[in-house]
Design an enzyme around this catalytic site. Structure first.
Site: not given
Length: 433
Positions: A404, A408
Site C-alpha cells: 500500500h 493505492d
C-alpha cells in the site's frame, strides 16, 4: 603441484554458501571441470568444478560449513595418482567374518563384487546434486532404479518411489523369514503376541533448516515487517477459458508439443492489466519509484526443499506456447534442483497458484522488492446469478496482495478487475483490451 579449489562466484548479492555435499573423496581422481562438491546458496544448489585434472588430496572444509566466495575448500594434486578404490561396507564386513579361503574362493569373490562396484560408480557420477542427496538420505541403490527423466536419468521422485517400495517390502520379507523356521520344524505359532510399543510413545526429530528454507523465512518475515501489505479479492468465471482449452487443447499440443494450461491465460491477463495499472509492476528503491515497460513474472513453484520463483522474462511479448514451455521447463528443473540463480532473479510481479494443492482462498505474501502478487485458487462449481437465473458456474477466487506504500486501493481493485475481465472474455487478450 597442488591446485586450490575455490568457491566460484554465486551470483549478484550472494557472498557465501553452505557446503551441502562432497561429491569426491580424498584420494579419488578427478577430471578438469568435474564437480567435486555441491553448494547450497540462498536460492539454488551449485556444483563446484575442479579447475584441473588430478587427484583430490585434501578437503579443507566439512559438509554443513558456510564458505565465502573465493574461499579454498579443497586441493587437487595435478601429478597425483588415485588411491585404490575402498571396499564397500558389505565387502569389508564379509572380509572380517570370512577370511580368504574360508568357504569361498578368491576368484568367486572377485567375480561377484568388482563389476557391481564399477557399475555403481559410473552410475552415481551421472546423478544430479538433488538426486545424489536423495540417494544418500533414503539409502537406496541407484543402479537398481529405473529412471523416468530425460534419456532414462534418475529424478528425485524416482528415488523416493524406490525408497517407499523398499520400505513396504521389508516388513513382508521379515515376516516370511520368521514364519519359515516354524513351518519347517512343525512348531505351532506362539499364542501370545510379542511385546508392543507402550501406548503414547512419541518421537521428535530435529533437522537443521536448509539455507534455502532459512532465506525463505527471512525474506517473508522482512516483507511483513517492511511492506504495508493489504489484500483485495475477487472471483472469476472460468467457463470461457475452460471452453477454449477444451476446443483447442489437442491442436495446441500437436502444433507446439506442450499442453495448454491455465497459467498462460493468467500471465497474459496480468501483463495486459499492468499496462493500465503500472504501479503493480513497479518497485520502491529508497525514495524513488521504478516503473517498467516490461513484465517479468515470477511463477511460484513448489520444489523438494521449498518454494522457488523462477522468472518468465518479457512475458508481455511471449506467445501462449512460449509461456507454457518456459513454465514447464522451470517445473522440471525445480524438481531436479537444477535451477540457476539467473533464472530466479529479477522478477517484477509474482503469480502463485495454490489451487493445484486444493486451496480455496489465501492471502499471498509479496516477494520483495516487488509490489504485488496474484494468488490463484481451485476451481469449483458455485451458484451464481446470470440473466436473473441461478446457475452453476466453474468459479475461482483471485487474491491480489499489494504494497500500500506504492499501490493505492483503487489501483489494486482496478488491476484485479482487468484480470477478471480478460479471463472471462479471452478475446480481450487477442485484441489488446
Amino acid at each position: 603441484m597442488a591446485t586450490d579449489v575455490q568457491v566460484p562466484a554465486l551470483g549478484e548479492s550472494i557472498t557465501e554458501g553452505t557446503l551441502a555435499q562432497w561429491l569426491k573423496k580424498p584420494g579419488e581422481a578427478v577430471k578438469a571441470d568435474e564437480p567435486i562438491a555441491s553448494l547450497e546458496t540462498d536460492k539454488v544448489s551449485v556444483e563446484v568444478p575442479s579447475p584441473v585434472a588430478g587427484v583430490l588430496t585434501e578437503q579443507v572444509v566439512k559438509e554443513g560449513d558456510n564458505v565465502a566466495v573465493g574461499a579454498v575448500i579443497a586441493r587437487i594434486d595435478e601429478g597425483g595418482t588415485a588411491a585404490a578404490a575402498p571396499a564397500t561396507e558389505q565387502a569389508a564386513a564379509a572380509a572380517a567374518t570370512n577370511p580368504p579361503g574360508a568357504g569361498e574362493t578368491p576368484a568367486l569373490k572377485a567375480d561377484s563384487t568388482a563389476p557391481a562396484a564399477e557399475v555403481e560408480e559410473d552410475h552415481v557420477t551421472t546423478l544430479s546434486p538433488a538426486v545424489r542427496r536423495a540417494v544418500l538420505e533414503y539409502h537406496v541403490d541407484p543402479t537398481k532404479i529405473r529412471g523416468t527423466g530425460k534419456d532414462g536419468r534418475l529424478t528425485k521422485d524416482d528415488v523416493i518411489a524406490a525408497a517407499e517400495a523398499q520400505k513396504a517390502s521389508t516388513p513382508a520379507k521379515a515376516g516370511a523369514q520368521e514364519a519359515q523356521p516354524s513351518a519347517q520344524s512343525g512348531a505351532a505359532p506362539p499364542s501370545e503376541p510379542g511385546p508392543r510399543p507402550a501406548p503414547g510413545d512419541r518421537k521428535e526429530e530435529r533437522v537443521k533448516m536448509s539455507r534455502l528454507r532459512q532465506t525463505i523465512a527471512k525474506r517473508l518475515k522482512d516483507a511483513q515487517n517492511t511492506a504495508a501489505m493489504l489484500t483485495t479479492f475477487n472471483d472469476v468465471d472460468m467457463s470461457a477459458v475452460i471452453e477454449a482449452r477444451s476446443r483447442y487443447k489437442d491442436l495446441f499440443e500437436k502444433k507446439h508439443g506442450i499442453r495448454l494450461g491455465f497459467m498462460a491465460f493468467f500471465v497474459k491477463a496480468c501483463a495486459l492489466a499492468a499496462r493500465d495499472v503500472p504501479s503493480v509492476n513497479a518497485s520502491l528503491e529508497g525514495d524513488e519509484i521504478v516503473y517498467r515497460d516490461y513484465f517479468d513474472v515470477s511463477i511460484a513453484v513448489s520444489a523438494p526443499k521449498g518454494l522457488v520463483v523462477p522468472v518468465v522474462r518479457n512475458a508481455e511479448a511471449m506467445s501462449f506456447a512460449e509461456i507454457e514451455k518456459t513454465i514447464a521447463g522451470y517445473g522440471k528443473k525445480a524438481k531436479e534442483g537444477t535451477l540457476t540463480i539467473d533464472e530466479m532473479t529479477g522478477g517484477t510481479f509474482t503469480i502463485s497458484n495454490g489451487g493445484v494443492f486444493g486451496s480455496l482462498l489465501s492471502t499471498p505474501i509479496i516477494n520483495p522488492p516487488q509490489s504485488a502478487v496474484l494468488g490463484m485458487h481451485r476451481i469449483e462449481e458455485r451458484p451464481v446469478v446470470r440473466d436473473g437465473q441461478i446457475v452453476a458456474r466453474p468459479m475461482m477466487y483471485l487474491a491480489l496482495s499489494y504494497d500500500h506504500r506504492l499501490v493505492d486501493g483503487r489501483e489494486a481493485v482496478t488491476f484485479l478487475v482487468r484480470v477478471k475481465e480478460a479471463i472471462e472474455d479471452p478475446t480481450r487478450l487477442l485484441i489488446d483490451l
